[in-house]
Design a protein around this motif. Structure first.
Motif, PDB file in Angstrom:
ATOM      1  N   TYR A 164      40.183  11.605  14.860  1.00 48.12           N
ATOM      2  CA  TYR A 164      40.996  10.543  14.549  1.00 48.12           C
ATOM      3  C   TYR A 164      42.249  11.310  14.412  1.00 48.12           C
ATOM      4  O   TYR A 164      43.517  10.306  14.484  1.00 48.12           O
ATOM      5  CB  TYR A 164      40.606   9.613  13.177  1.00 48.12           C
ATOM      6  N   THR A 199      43.797   3.733  12.266  1.00 50.85           N
ATOM      7  CA  THR A 199      42.499   3.929  11.572  1.00 50.85           C
ATOM      8  C   THR A 199      42.329   3.443   9.912  1.00 50.85           C
ATOM      9  O   THR A 199      42.815   4.088   9.104  1.00 50.85           O
ATOM     10  CB  THR A 199      42.139   5.403  11.512  1.00 50.85           C
ATOM     11  N   SER A 503      38.758   1.608  19.393  1.00 49.57           N
ATOM     12  CA  SER A 503      39.706   2.720  18.732  1.00 49.57           C
ATOM     13  C   SER A 503      40.963   2.161  18.836  1.00 49.57           C
ATOM     14  O   SER A 503      41.837   2.443  18.027  1.00 49.57           O
ATOM     15  CB  SER A 503      39.378   4.192  19.017  1.00 49.57           C
TER      16      SER A 503
END
Length: 563
Positions: A164, A199, A503
């Protein structure tokens, strides 16, 4: 058997009624505390001095557990298993820590600032954050530890948990330089992190052990620092490792240099390594342990029903899934239809009702219902024997086998443990009865077993997953590539593209739909057979308070104490 210490009298004083039932193995998860001493009565004779007050003894703050299996590693960047993590969660701490309510809170980081686009986080470390040897914990310790995990030559199976971070995956695959990774210590107390995409669970990730720091100075001077207890094993959590008698016992003691040491009440944690659930339960009964069962082991299955009826079990849902893994690189499980047939020929309901008996839910999906509520219904039918036979016949024909009885015996592998043995025996019987195939059982001690699984030396192997953070991507990303914790050898370009698409999706509902599509693809391909959604099942000394078991099944002893 160890000698009981002065915390151990709780057993005799709280469960005599249960022992009277004739249970072979018995325990109590609750009970009355020992009766308080009655005040001394005055003598009938005249006295010139009052009777002295009796001194109240304080309970010894020593917690005795069974860690069940020798840790594979005590380097936070190398851990993948529950037995290692049960130690590391006590001895190390990240930028954040999950609190008693399951919410990430500042830990080694005193202040956390996020940019408006949630792509940049700035962590300011506490001035009093120290290593167990007294060295200050610095932002450089975090930066160097993260980059160590992302160096592919170090072999960290959990490196993908840091993907990430900006350019982390590229650096791991050799497509970017380490200095391009989006983590930078701008001074000793400031860590700036840039992410690839927003995130929402990033502060949960920073509480996970792959994100823990390592003492840069010690690691540089002593590369093998994590292989044993001693002066070189430095940590920054509530406890420090003071003894590691391999395959026998670990001892943790309160870390006086921990920034929040005033909160820690336990002075010592003794972790035995006994790979037998009956022995563990007997030791709890005898007062030689204060805890039995999860998170590191299972209670004896033969005792479960009686214990349940007596109300002596603690059972809570857990974000975990028990599954079997296929080696898709070997025949016959290179064939999807054969994998599907073996998955459909199992009665999960029989297993959770008659074997495990720990309140588990049947799983016909991979992601737990704590993340996808719809998965209480699942994605396929449990125990669909007729369809299983049809799929097996079709798959056998595709692979050139005349019939199921021509299939070479299948080897089902599992680690040495009572629960695993009984599940494997039940599955062996189901596959032989429902599919007409021969099944050979093979068990090994965990470290040997897991090494074989990692190296592809298996046909079908028992495994599973418990969430590291509360988001479905944590389960689905395992199978994104053949690397890391995916031992099946299966991968799919379409599957990887769905995860990549998720994502970048900022709308929560649309992201969920994409991830559910990915799960449907995964379950259709069936590289793993889901069995059940896990539960946390344990029993304990009732005088032990405030052991925090998270929804992910992890135990924290930072707040624990005996009353």
């Amino acid at each position: 058997m160890m000698t009981a210490n002065k915390n151990s009298n709780w057993w005799n004083k709280t469960v005599k009624a249960v022992l009277a039932t004739g249970l072979t193995v018995s325990l109590a998860a609750c009970g009355q505390a020992p009766e308080a001493a009655k005040p001394a009565q005055p003598s009938q004779q005249a006295t010139t001095q009052p009777a002295p007050a009796k001194e109240t003894k304080q309970p010894e703050q020593v917690l005795r557990l069974n860690n069940f299996t020798e840790p594979l590693s005590l380097h936070p960047g190398m851990i993948t298993d529950v037995w290692s993590s049960n130690v590391i969660f006590q001895t190390f701490e990240g930028l954040t820590r999950i609190d008693k309510d399951g919410v990430p809170q500042p830990a080694i980081a005193q202040e956390i600032k996020a940019s408006d686009d949630l792509l940049t986080y700035t962590f300011t470390l506490r001035d009093n954050a120290k290593w167990s040897n007294g060295d200050p914990v610095t932002a450089h310790d975090f930066e160097n530890a993260w980059k160590w995990v992302l160096d592919a030559k170090n072999g960290s199976e959990y490196a993908y948990q840091l993907f990430y971070v900006k350019n982390a995956e590229a650096a791991f695959s050799g497509k970017a330089k380490p200095e391009e990774i989006g983590v930078k210590a701008t001074d000793d107390k400031t860590l700036v992190v840039q992410l690839e995409n927003p995130t929402p669970f990033f502060l949960e990730l920073t509480a996970f052990y792959s994100y823990f720091p390592v003492n840069t100075k010690v690691a540089k001077e002593h590369p093998d620092w994590a292989k044993d207890a001693g002066p070189n094993y430095t940590s920054n959590g509530p406890f420090k490792l003071t003894s590691w008698d391999h395959k026998n016992k670990l001892v943790l003691e309160k870390n006086e240099n921990y920034w929040d040491a005033g909160t820690v009440k336990l002075t010592k944690i003794e972790m035995n390594i006994i790979n037998d659930a009956n022995t563990e339960l007997s030791m709890l009964e005898n007062g030689d342990l204060d805890w039995a069962g999860a998170p590191t082991g299972n209670l004896p299955l033969d005792a479960m029903q009686t214990l349940k009826e007596k109300g002596l079990l603690e059972i809570t849902p857990k974000a975990g899934t028990y599954w079997y893994e296929f080696n898709t690189q070997q025949k016959p499980f290179n064939n999807k239809k054969i994998r599907q047939a073996f998955a459909l020929a199992i009665s999960r309901q029989d297993i959770v009702d008659n074997v495990t008996q720990g309140g588990e839910l049947v799983a016909t999906a991979v992601v737990p219902p704590t993340m996808f509520a719809e998965n209480t219904q699942g994605l396929f039918k449990d125990n669909d024997v007729e369809k299983a036979k049809q799929l097996l016949a079709e798959g056998m024909k595709e692979e050139g086998y005349a019939s199921a009885d021509k299939l070479p015996p299948i080897t089902l592998s599992y680690n040495t443990e009572e629960a695993q043995t009984k599940i494997a025996q039940a599955v062996q019987d189901m596959w032989q009865k429902n599919l007409g195939v021969q099944v050979k059982l093979e068990n090994q001690e965990w470290n040997v077993y897991y090494e074989n699984v990692k190296n592809g030396k298996f046909q079908v192997a028992r495994m599973g997953w418990t969430g590291d953070f509360n988001d479905p991507i944590n389960f689905l990303e395992i199978f994104r590539t053949k690397e890391g914790n995916n031992h099946t050898g299966w991968e799919s370009k379409a599957y990887a593209e769905l995860l990549a698409k998720s994502s970048k999706e900022k709308d929560a509902a649309k992201r969920k739909a994409i991830l559910q599509d990915a799960e449907k693809l995964l379950v259709d391909e069936m590289p793993v057979i889901p069995f059940y959604f896990k539960s946390t099942v344990y029993a304990k000394n009732p005088n032990l308070k405030d052991v925090v078991i998270s929804g992910l099944g992890n135990a924290q002893y930072k707040w624990a104490y005996f009353e």
